[in-house]
Design an enzyme around this catalytic site. Sequence first.
Site, PDB file in Angstrom:
ATOM      1  CB  SER A   1      15.188 -23.922 -59.689  1.00  0.00           C
ATOM      2  OG  SER A   1      14.385 -24.106 -60.824  1.00  0.00           O
TER       3      SER A   1
ATOM      4  CG  PHE B   1      17.063 -30.509 -63.974  1.00  0.00           C
ATOM      5  CD1 PHE B   1      17.298 -29.141 -64.045  1.00  0.00           C
ATOM      6  CD2 PHE B   1      18.156 -31.378 -64.034  1.00  0.00           C
ATOM      7  CE1 PHE B   1      18.592 -28.643 -64.178  1.00  0.00           C
ATOM      8  CE2 PHE B   1      19.449 -30.887 -64.168  1.00  0.00           C
ATOM      9  CZ  PHE B   1      19.673 -29.519 -64.244  1.00  0.00           C
TER      10      PHE B   1
ATOM     11  CG  ASP C   1      13.543 -34.525 -67.904  1.00  0.00           C
ATOM     12  OD1 ASP C   1      13.997 -34.237 -69.026  1.00  0.00           O
ATOM     13  OD2 ASP C   1      12.320 -34.595 -67.660  1.00  0.00           O
TER      14      ASP C   1
ATOM     15  CB  CYS D   1      13.787 -31.703 -74.043  1.00  0.00           C
ATOM     16  SG  CYS D   1      14.043 -30.267 -73.008  1.00  0.00           S
TER      17      CYS D   1
HETATM   18  N1  SAH Z   1      11.288 -34.707 -65.221  1.00  0.00           N
HETATM   19  C1  SAH Z   1      10.130 -33.866 -65.125  1.00  0.00           C
HETATM   20  C2  SAH Z   1      10.189 -32.662 -66.060  1.00  0.00           C
HETATM   21  C3  SAH Z   1      11.393 -31.776 -65.856  1.00  0.00           C
HETATM   22  S1  SAH Z   1      11.240 -30.199 -66.596  1.00  0.00           S
HETATM   23  C4  SAH Z   1       8.876 -34.698 -65.353  1.00  0.00           C
HETATM   24  O1  SAH Z   1       8.983 -35.863 -65.765  1.00  0.00           O
HETATM   25  O2  SAH Z   1       7.775 -34.209 -65.099  1.00  0.00           O
HETATM   26  C5  SAH Z   1      12.632 -29.350 -65.984  1.00  0.00           C
HETATM   27  C6  SAH Z   1      12.491 -28.800 -64.579  1.00  0.00           C
HETATM   28  O3  SAH Z   1      13.747 -28.246 -64.196  1.00  0.00           O
HETATM   29  C7  SAH Z   1      11.479 -27.673 -64.426  1.00  0.00           C
HETATM   30  O4  SAH Z   1      10.582 -28.017 -63.404  1.00  0.00           O
HETATM   31  C8  SAH Z   1      12.303 -26.445 -64.008  1.00  0.00           C
HETATM   32  O5  SAH Z   1      11.642 -25.650 -63.011  1.00  0.00           O
HETATM   33  C9  SAH Z   1      13.531 -27.087 -63.406  1.00  0.00           C
HETATM   34  N2  SAH Z   1      14.772 -26.305 -63.500  1.00  0.00           N
HETATM   35  C10 SAH Z   1      15.183 -25.498 -64.495  1.00  0.00           C
HETATM   36  N3  SAH Z   1      16.442 -25.056 -64.272  1.00  0.00           N
HETATM   37  C11 SAH Z   1      16.829 -25.597 -63.097  1.00  0.00           C
HETATM   38  C12 SAH Z   1      18.027 -25.538 -62.332  1.00  0.00           C
HETATM   39  N4  SAH Z   1      19.091 -24.861 -62.759  1.00  0.00           N
HETATM   40  N5  SAH Z   1      18.081 -26.234 -61.177  1.00  0.00           N
HETATM   41  C13 SAH Z   1      17.032 -26.962 -60.746  1.00  0.00           C
HETATM   42  N6  SAH Z   1      15.875 -27.076 -61.442  1.00  0.00           N
HETATM   43  C14 SAH Z   1      15.777 -26.397 -62.592  1.00  0.00           C
END
Ligand code: SAH
Length: 395
Positions: free
Chosen positions: A250, A227, A299, A339
């Site tokens: 994603s 993520f 995350d 979160c």
């Molecule tokens: N750790 C990051 C924030 C993560 S926010 C930081 O510190 O900046 C969560 C992210 O997960 C988003 O970018 C979103 O596009 C992605 N996301 C959401 N669902 C997902 C999935 N099923 N698989 C992969 N990524 C995903």
Amino acid sequence: MTRVVLERGRERSLLRRHPWVFSGAIADVQGGPAPGDTVEVVAANGLVLGRGAFSPRSQIAVRMWTFDPDEAVDGALLRSRLERALATREPVAPEDEPAGRRLVNAESDGLPGIVVDRYGDHLVCQFLSAGAERWKGEVVQSLEELLSPAGITERSDSDVRQKEGLGPATGLLRGTEPPERVEIREREVRYLVDVRHGHKTGFYLDQRENRARVASHAAGRSVLNAFAYTGGFGVAALAAGAASLTNVESSAPLLAHLADHVALNGLDPARVESVEGNAFSVLRAFRAEERRFDLVVLDPPKFAESRSRIEAAARGYKDVNLLACQLLAPGGLLATFSCSGLLPTELFQKIVADAALDAGRDARILSRMSQAPDHVVSLAFPEGSYLKGLLCRVW
Ligand code: SAH
């Protein structure tokens, strides 16, 4: 005078300065207030509890501006709340500029529905409730006077506006347009923030301290950053000497943005692998390939959007934490976050414990993490504390 009279006994939370009046707590609305109008909130016995913003479409029908029955709700009140929010936070050291910081954290700063983030010289605001929308002009004026920013941009495009009967509102409110990407730094790491299109106001500022903490464990390790967004954790880990970085995200444009962060920081792209896809299936595929990592960061986005989603959210957290535990080399580190404010911290810990157990791994907590301190939490509003994380050693 527009007034909201509460059902008997429903004044209790307001006497504790909790800022929300739910529609079910209201016995009578007097004077025909329009959305965003200021209403006096009165207990069933006639005691005046304070004043708040009326929002008839929302389940949260009133958000309190003041608990002082004698305090008028006007530009001066909003300005004093803003001044207090600024004075609450530690000043940023010059060497930490250009900084990304939350200056105003809505309910937790006595300014329901109002979020103000600073990215270097630019402010990015969200006005998320009917009351916040009503006082937008005054808030922007005061921000300009108090902070003299280069520009003030609005990002009121969060879904929560719909619950208030408000459509999205975005664009420049004052001053000059921000650059396409605004540069900030966290310790020695530089990031570029797309304040027009990025998530929230552009960056996950709430994870600032956790990125630094995780990075402090990264030297020499192979890191899986699931993520990834624009690579906050991963780039910090790489800058701190991680042996390799694997990102899973994603969204392809976000991975391109992440690659720009690698270049901006002068890091070796050969040590970086980025996989576009659903983290649940990508991690499962890694497991099938018997890949192992020394440090896994999880995350995910908010899985529990409402109370009715908590169980489904718990299953999601369990699944992904199970996969992470299975992918960790013995003695590896798991940095796992939620979160979802609706998911209690103890339940989150239990989910991670269950995941470790199912993976047949022995895990212990090295540290507990929460949101950065500029995302202040009012003691009267515990809901303001939403981010929780565990750093675990996994054997
Ligand atoms: N750790 C990051 C924030 C993560 S926010 C930081 O510190 O900046 C969560 C992210 O997960 C988003 O970018 C979103 O596009 C992605 N996301 C959401 N669902 C997902 C999935 N099923 N698989 C992969 N990524 C995903």
